[in-house]
Design a protein around this motif. Structure first.
Motif, PDB file in Angstrom:
ATOM      1  N   LEU A 122      12.170  42.150  -5.322  1.00 58.23           N
ATOM      2  CA  LEU A 122      12.485  41.246  -6.433  1.00 58.23           C
ATOM      3  C   LEU A 122      13.953  40.847  -6.378  1.00 58.23           C
ATOM      4  O   LEU A 122      14.818  41.675  -6.125  1.00 58.23           O
ATOM      5  CB  LEU A 122      12.191  41.925  -7.761  1.00 58.23           C
ATOM      6  N   VAL A 123      14.233  39.565  -6.637  1.00 58.92           N
ATOM      7  CA  VAL A 123      15.628  39.106  -6.731  1.00 58.92           C
ATOM      8  C   VAL A 123      15.839  38.328  -8.022  1.00 58.92           C
ATOM      9  O   VAL A 123      14.933  37.672  -8.530  1.00 58.92           O
ATOM     10  CB  VAL A 123      16.071  38.201  -5.541  1.00 58.92           C
ATOM     11  N   GLY A 124      17.056  38.443  -8.530  1.00 62.29           N
ATOM     12  CA  GLY A 124      17.426  37.747  -9.760  1.00 62.29           C
ATOM     13  C   GLY A 124      18.676  36.916  -9.541  1.00 62.29           C
ATOM     14  O   GLY A 124      19.394  37.086  -8.546  1.00 62.29           O
TER      15      GLY A 124
ATOM     16  N   HIS B  15      20.375  42.666  -4.892  1.00 62.16           N
ATOM     17  CA  HIS B  15      19.317  41.689  -5.151  1.00 62.16           C
ATOM     18  C   HIS B  15      19.595  40.837  -6.385  1.00 62.16           C
ATOM     19  O   HIS B  15      18.702  40.230  -6.954  1.00 62.16           O
ATOM     20  CB  HIS B  15      17.959  42.397  -5.277  1.00 62.16           C
ATOM     21  N   LEU B  16      20.858  40.841  -6.795  1.00 59.17           N
ATOM     22  CA  LEU B  16      21.286  39.949  -7.874  1.00 59.17           C
ATOM     23  C   LEU B  16      22.230  38.924  -7.261  1.00 59.17           C
ATOM     24  O   LEU B  16      23.276  39.269  -6.715  1.00 59.17           O
ATOM     25  CB  LEU B  16      22.008  40.737  -8.984  1.00 59.17           C
ATOM     26  N   ARG B  17      21.836  37.660  -7.328  1.00 54.95           N
ATOM     27  CA  ARG B  17      22.644  36.600  -6.713  1.00 54.95           C
ATOM     28  C   ARG B  17      23.647  36.050  -7.723  1.00 54.95           C
ATOM     29  O   ARG B  17      23.247  35.604  -8.802  1.00 54.95           O
ATOM     30  CB  ARG B  17      21.757  35.437  -6.251  1.00 54.95           C
ATOM     31  N   ALA B  18      24.930  36.079  -7.351  1.00 52.40           N
ATOM     32  CA  ALA B  18      25.976  35.499  -8.205  1.00 52.40           C
ATOM     33  C   ALA B  18      26.197  34.062  -7.754  1.00 52.40           C
ATOM     34  O   ALA B  18      26.822  33.801  -6.725  1.00 52.40           O
ATOM     35  CB  ALA B  18      27.254  36.314  -8.075  1.00 52.40           C
ATOM     36  N   ILE B  19      25.672  33.130  -8.535  1.00 53.73           N
ATOM     37  CA  ILE B  19      25.698  31.706  -8.161  1.00 53.73           C
ATOM     38  C   ILE B  19      27.064  31.098  -8.520  1.00 53.73           C
ATOM     39  O   ILE B  19      27.569  31.324  -9.618  1.00 53.73           O
ATOM     40  CB  ILE B  19      24.567  30.939  -8.896  1.00 53.73           C
TER      41      ILE B  19
ATOM     42  N   ASP C 100      15.878  32.329  -0.657  1.00 55.86           N
ATOM     43  CA  ASP C 100      15.285  33.655  -0.846  1.00 55.86           C
ATOM     44  C   ASP C 100      13.780  33.626  -0.608  1.00 55.86           C
ATOM     45  O   ASP C 100      13.226  34.508   0.050  1.00 55.86           O
ATOM     46  CB  ASP C 100      15.602  34.194  -2.242  1.00 55.86           C
ATOM     47  N   ARG C 101      13.115  32.606  -1.142  1.00 56.30           N
ATOM     48  CA  ARG C 101      11.666  32.507  -0.927  1.00 56.30           C
ATOM     49  C   ARG C 101      11.371  32.378   0.567  1.00 56.30           C
ATOM     50  O   ARG C 101      10.439  33.003   1.073  1.00 56.30           O
ATOM     51  CB  ARG C 101      11.087  31.297  -1.672  1.00 56.30           C
TER      52      ARG C 101
ATOM     53  N   ILE D   2      24.972  43.006 -16.315  1.00 51.80           N
ATOM     54  CA  ILE D   2      23.739  42.609 -15.615  1.00 51.80           C
ATOM     55  C   ILE D   2      23.648  43.339 -14.272  1.00 51.80           C
ATOM     56  O   ILE D   2      22.601  43.855 -13.894  1.00 51.80           O
ATOM     57  CB  ILE D   2      23.697  41.076 -15.454  1.00 51.80           C
ATOM     58  N   THR D   3      24.775  43.417 -13.590  1.00 56.53           N
ATOM     59  CA  THR D   3      24.832  44.166 -12.329  1.00 56.53           C
ATOM     60  C   THR D   3      24.440  45.622 -12.567  1.00 56.53           C
ATOM     61  O   THR D   3      23.646  46.201 -11.815  1.00 56.53           O
ATOM     62  CB  THR D   3      26.276  44.122 -11.776  1.00 56.53           C
TER      63      THR D   3
END
Ligand SMILES: *Cc1c(COP(=O)(O)O)cnc(C)c1O
Length: 481
Positions: free
Chosen positions: A177-179, A202-206, A226-227, A189-190
């Motif tokens: 799972l990624v967020g 698995h947490l992407r910082a956009i 990611d997909r 959140i991290t």
């Protein structure tokens, strides 16, 4: 202890005198807050008292109170003071003191069961639901703060994706799972990703734009990538009020991305969600009502004394399925003390929980949403004014646009740049704190150290802003800048 003795006072009349004096101390403390230093470190004698060994023998109540008076009370964080501008701290209210006293008197355990405190907390949750446009039947619970509220939200998001299996087997297995959140999102959140075993990798910082809000194109690209690599996007976090600059993500735009991509949409509104109370600012929160969950604090911009955070979850059944457990010793009854299902412990990790709701309930009833909103609006106006004052003085420089209630700037010390200028501003922030006149914190923006002024303080007056800048200029001159 003989059976007719207890931990209650032997002499209630004496207890009453001492307790009344303590309440007077509290009231004096708050009534005269402006006259004191904002912050001062505890001196050696006070620290020595706090390092004294574990007492076996009882002490006189007066003695214990007196120790608090001279060694503890004067050395608070400082956030009750009108010139505390550090981090994001609420200022509290005098009525909050009374609420805490009454709550301690009842000593209710709000994990569950049938008693008045539960109904007060239900009403607070219902009011929160009304404020944020969450539907009837959505669920919520008061928490320590937004950090714990985030853990609850992300646990629900994971349960939404993995179902019962997630509870039984954890995250193990082939599903990765990624967020997604903004690069300016809060570290809470991290931490929640790490705690829940989702893994912060698995947490992407956009990346963000010039206004420090998340870039939708970069977000969509990251989801696509990611997909394509076999990962499973499950969560999108929007921020309503970033901690660095008070920026708002495009909450409605993110809601559309989340719906299109089938992601759980969580909004972190720790302090910024309070803007919904101010009619002129409420449009910033458009789209929040479409979130699957929202986390926010009553103890920041709504001035309930620490601690009081809140999580709302749109899907009550899912929220309950994430935390509820059947155990014989917690079995519910239709009637009697064990009635009142569902219990708040069915929506959170805690079983034993204090009566936090009373101070929230008191604060909202005493001031009403209109006045609380006016206090928010005043602070936003003051941030804009401070930015203007900064622009009008040669030696100061703004380092970010003022989006709400946070002003990031620095002092341009002569002959210094790069790391030397950063070090000068760090020294200046510490000198200000040690002066007792005001407190700001520090952050880094675009690689530059910045003095960071956050105004979430109903006691701040416009004259405090001028005094802040005057004091910074005086201290900077003393530091040779
Ligand atoms: C303060 C804050 C948090 C953490 O909330 P706590 O109540 O301190 O746990 C999370 N997000 C934002 C944007 C914050 O300002």
């Amino acid at each position: 202890m003989p059976s007719d003795e207890s931990l209650d006072p032997e002499d209630w009349a004496q207890f009453r005198r001492v307790a009344h004096a303590a309440l007077d101390d509290c009231i004096d403390y708050l009534a005269r807050v402006r006259e004191r230093a904002v912050w001062q470190p505890p001196p050696a004698e006070a620290l020595a008292l706090m390092q004294s060994p574990l007492p076996a023998a009882p002490a006189a109540l007066e003695q214990v109170l007196d120790d608090v008076r001279w060694a503890v009370l004067p050395y608070a964080t400082g956030n009750t003071h009108p010139r505390f501008f550090g981090w994001v701290h609420g200022a509290g209210t005098p009525l909050g003191v009374v609420a805490e006293m009454l709550a301690a008197t009842m000593n209710s355990n709000c994990g569950g069961r049938e008693h008045a405190a539960i109904h007060v907390e239900r009403q607070v949750i219902d009011w929160a639901r009304t404020l944020f446009g969450f539907p009837a039947g959505s669920s919520g619970v008061l928490t320590v703060g937004t950090s714990m509220a985030t853990v609850i939200a992300l646990a629900a998001a994971r349960a939404h994706r993995l179902g019962e299996r997630g509870r039984l087997e954890g995250n193990a297995g082939s599903r990765r799972l990624v967020g997604y959140c903004s690069a300016e999102a809060h570290v809470a959140i991290t931490k929640a990703f790490e705690l829940l075993g989702l893994g912060s990798a698995h947490l992407r910082a956009i990346p963000v734009d010039a206004h420090f809000t998340v870039s939708t194109e970069a977000l969509e690209r990251s989801i696509r990538d990611d997909r394509a690599s076999g990962l499973e996007p499950f969560l999108l976090v929007g921020t309503a009020g970033t901690v660095n600059t008070g920026s708002f993500d495009d909450l409605a735009g993110l809601a559309r991305v989340a719906a299109r991509e089938g992601l759980w949409y969580h909004v972190d509104g720790a302090f910024g969600a309070a803007a919904i109370l101010a009619p002129a600012l409420a449009p910033l929160l458009r789209g929040l009502e479409r979130a699957d969950s929202v986390a926010f604090d009553f103890h920041k911009w709504l001035h309930v004394p620490y601690d009081a955070g809140c999580i709302l979850v749109r899907d009550e059944a899912l929220h309950r399925a994430t935390f509820a457990s059947a155990t014989p010793y917690l079995q519910r009854q239709d009637r009697g003390t064990a009635g009142g299902a569902p219990w708040f412990t069915d929506y959170t990790l805690d079983l034993s929980r204090g009566f936090r709701a009373l101070k929230v309930w008191f604060t909202i009833k005493e001031h009403g949403t209109r006045r609380l909103g006016e206090a928010v609006e005043k602070n936003v106006r003051q941030a804009a004014r401070l930015a203007q004052l900064i622009e009008g003085r040669d030696r100061f420089e703004l380092l970010a646009p003022v989006e709400l209630n946070i002003v990031c700037f620095r002092y341009k010390a002569s002959g210094r740049s790069g790391p030397a200028l950063d070090a000068f501003n760090e020294e200046l922030a510490v000198a200000l704190q040690e002066s007792g006149v005001a407190v700001t914190s520090l952050t880094t923006l675009g690689g530059n150290r910045a003095l960071r002024v956050n105004i979430t303080n109903h006691r701040t007056r416009d004259e405090d802003l001028t005094l802040l800048l005057d004091t910074l200029e005086r201290l900077a001159a003393e530091l040779g800048g």
